[in-house]
Scaffold this motif. Structure first.
Motif, PDB file in Angstrom:
ATOM      1  N   GLY A 292      31.715  40.090  75.019  1.00  0.00           N
ATOM      2  CA  GLY A 292      31.428  40.267  76.112  1.00  0.00           C
ATOM      3  C   GLY A 292      31.515  41.573  76.842  1.00  0.00           C
ATOM      4  N   ALA A 293      32.553  42.399  76.455  1.00  0.00           N
ATOM      5  CA  ALA A 293      33.254  42.953  76.680  1.00  0.00           C
ATOM      6  C   ALA A 293      32.224  44.799  76.311  1.00  0.00           C
ATOM      7  CB  ALA A 293      34.121  44.207  76.891  1.00  0.00           C
ATOM      8  N   THR A 294      31.588  44.943  75.375  1.00  0.00           N
ATOM      9  CA  THR A 294      31.360  45.585  74.942  1.00  0.00           C
ATOM     10  C   THR A 294      29.461  45.927  74.660  1.00  0.00           C
ATOM     11  OG1 THR A 294      31.562  44.681  72.862  1.00  0.00           O
ATOM     12  CG2 THR A 294      33.104  45.988  72.831  1.00  0.00           C
ATOM     13  N   ALA A 295      28.983  46.945  74.420  1.00  0.00           N
ATOM     14  CA  ALA A 295      27.091  46.849  74.992  1.00  0.00           C
ATOM     15  C   ALA A 295      26.639  46.622  73.472  1.00  0.00           C
ATOM     16  CB  ALA A 295      27.527  48.673  75.470  1.00  0.00           C
ATOM     17  N   GLY A 296      25.714  46.589  73.780  1.00  0.00           N
ATOM     18  CA  GLY A 296      24.598  46.576  72.569  1.00  0.00           C
ATOM     19  C   GLY A 296      24.548  47.439  71.353  1.00  0.00           C
ATOM     20  N   HIS A 297      23.498  47.141  70.164  1.00  0.00           N
ATOM     21  CA  HIS A 297      24.291  48.166  69.568  1.00  0.00           C
ATOM     22  C   HIS A 297      22.918  48.591  69.095  1.00  0.00           C
ATOM     23  CE1 HIS A 297      28.021  46.368  69.140  1.00  0.00           C
ATOM     24  NE2 HIS A 297      28.092  45.176  68.540  1.00  0.00           N
ATOM     25  N   ASP A 298      23.143  49.639  67.917  1.00  0.00           N
ATOM     26  CA  ASP A 298      21.603  50.495  67.660  1.00  0.00           C
ATOM     27  C   ASP A 298      20.152  50.730  68.942  1.00  0.00           C
ATOM     28  OD1 ASP A 298      22.537  50.754  65.344  1.00  0.00           O
ATOM     29  OD2 ASP A 298      21.815  48.190  64.973  1.00  0.00           O
ATOM     30  N   ALA A 299      21.273  51.028  70.301  1.00  0.00           N
ATOM     31  CA  ALA A 299      20.498  51.841  71.431  1.00  0.00           C
ATOM     32  C   ALA A 299      20.103  52.044  71.017  1.00  0.00           C
ATOM     33  CB  ALA A 299      21.076  52.065  71.841  1.00  0.00           C
ATOM     34  N   ALA A 300      18.172  52.991  71.511  1.00  0.00           N
ATOM     35  CA  ALA A 300      17.445  53.928  70.742  1.00  0.00           C
ATOM     36  C   ALA A 300      17.846  55.180  71.410  1.00  0.00           C
ATOM     37  CB  ALA A 300      16.332  54.226  72.251  1.00  0.00           C
ATOM     38  N   GLY A 301      18.086  56.191  70.454  1.00  0.00           N
ATOM     39  CA  GLY A 301      17.882  57.876  70.790  1.00  0.00           C
ATOM     40  C   GLY A 301      19.551  57.578  69.544  1.00  0.00           C
TER      41      GLY A 301
END
Length: 311
Positions: A292-301
């Motif tokens: 719940g505390a970390t952002a999504g993975h494999d973001a664009a860029g």
């Protein structure tokens, strides 16, 4: 020495009667008598003498009593040390200044009632062996390096993609840049003496070099981050990579710069690993907190090696 007999002895002293001690221990009076008789044979002394109201310890029994209580306390501590509901959650963060340490500190702030033992193990083989033996409950690692099949008994979840930053001294050619494209780093000397051959981070940087044509030097002894910062600050031709979540402090006179790397941003994938059969009650809370505390993975860029597990 039979601990149940020692426990029975202490119960009889407390109760003053075999019958009451038997009720307190939920056993028969005959069982109490047998245990005391066996203990007296082991010690070679009489422990009790009868009185009109029941029994009381003899002089030898009085001498033995504090040691018996010590034995029972030690036994209780020994049992508690291996009961997952009574011992701290043991987590490997690799080093004290990295992103994993920050993630665990955030968990501690959110769950201050959860006791933690923080350990620092270097290589993944040692960490996985510790997970299997129960020496630790969880570890933060990059999963999984090429040529290293992921163990079926070990579970993992990706918890953080940490962006790389370029760290330079004040006189480096890129020191005044607000950001730097990764392709622009080709031809610049990037010095990272802490890379250990065969480690996850060595595999990561091998792929980074191959993908973008960079030059990473791992020569020279690794004297730690303070010595690295001193050298980078004083050497205009050298830079190093640093995780964006790595906590560093340096003297004000160093004038070091942390510069975001872009187009794409290389990210280092941190995963939490644990043994599938680990029953520690705090482990689900740690996994849920990280999810719940970390952002999504494999973001664009962003870029990461192909061998990194997607989740």
């Amino acid at each position: 020495m039979d601990l149940e007999a020692v426990r029975t002895f202490a119960a009889v002293v407390e109760a003053g009667q075999f019958q009451k001690a038997a009720a307190d221990l939920s056993v028969t009076q005959q069982a109490v008598s047998k245990r005391i008789a066996a203990l007296e044979r082991d010690l070679g002394v009489r422990l009790f003498t009868r009185t009109p109201r029941g029994v009381e310890p003899t002089i030898d029994g009085q001498a033995f009593l504090p040691h018996a209580r010590d034995l029972l306390r030690v036994a209780e501590r020994a049992v508690a040390s291996v009961r997952t509901d009574r011992r701290p959650l043991r987590v490997d963060v690799i080093n004290s200044r990295g992103a994993a340490s920050g993630l665990l500190r955030d968990f501690h702030r959110a769950y201050p009632e959860t006791e933690l033992d923080v350990v620092m193990l270097l290589d993944i083989e040692t960490a996985v062996a510790a997970l299997r033996s129960g020496a630790i409950d969880a570890t933060f690692r990059a999963v999984a390096a090429p040529g290293r099949p992921f163990p079926e008994d070990i579970a993992s979840v990706r918890v953080l993609d940490e962006p790389l930053e370029l760290l330079t001294g004040p006189d480096h050619a890129l020191a005044d840049a607000r950001s730097v494209r990764v392709a622009r780093l080709a031809g610049h000397r990037i010095w990272m003496p802490g890379i250990v051959p065969g480690s996850e981070w060595a595999a990561y940087y091998d792929d980074l070099v191959a993908e973008f044509g960079l030059t990473i030097e791992a020569t020279g002894p690794n004297f730690g981050s303070d010595a690295l910062l001193d050298t980078v600050a004083d050497t205009p031709a050298l830079a190093t990579f640093m995780g964006g979540h790595t906590r560093l402090v340096w003297p004000a006179g160093h004038g070091l710069r942390r510069i975001p790397v872009t187009d794409p941003t290389p990210v280092y994938p941190h995963s939490l690993l644990w043994h599938r059969d680990n029953p520690h009650p705090a482990l689900p809370a740690l996994r849920a907190h990280l999810a719940g505390a970390t952002a999504g993975h494999d973001a664009a860029g962003t870029w990461r090696p192909d061998w990194v597990m997607p989740r």
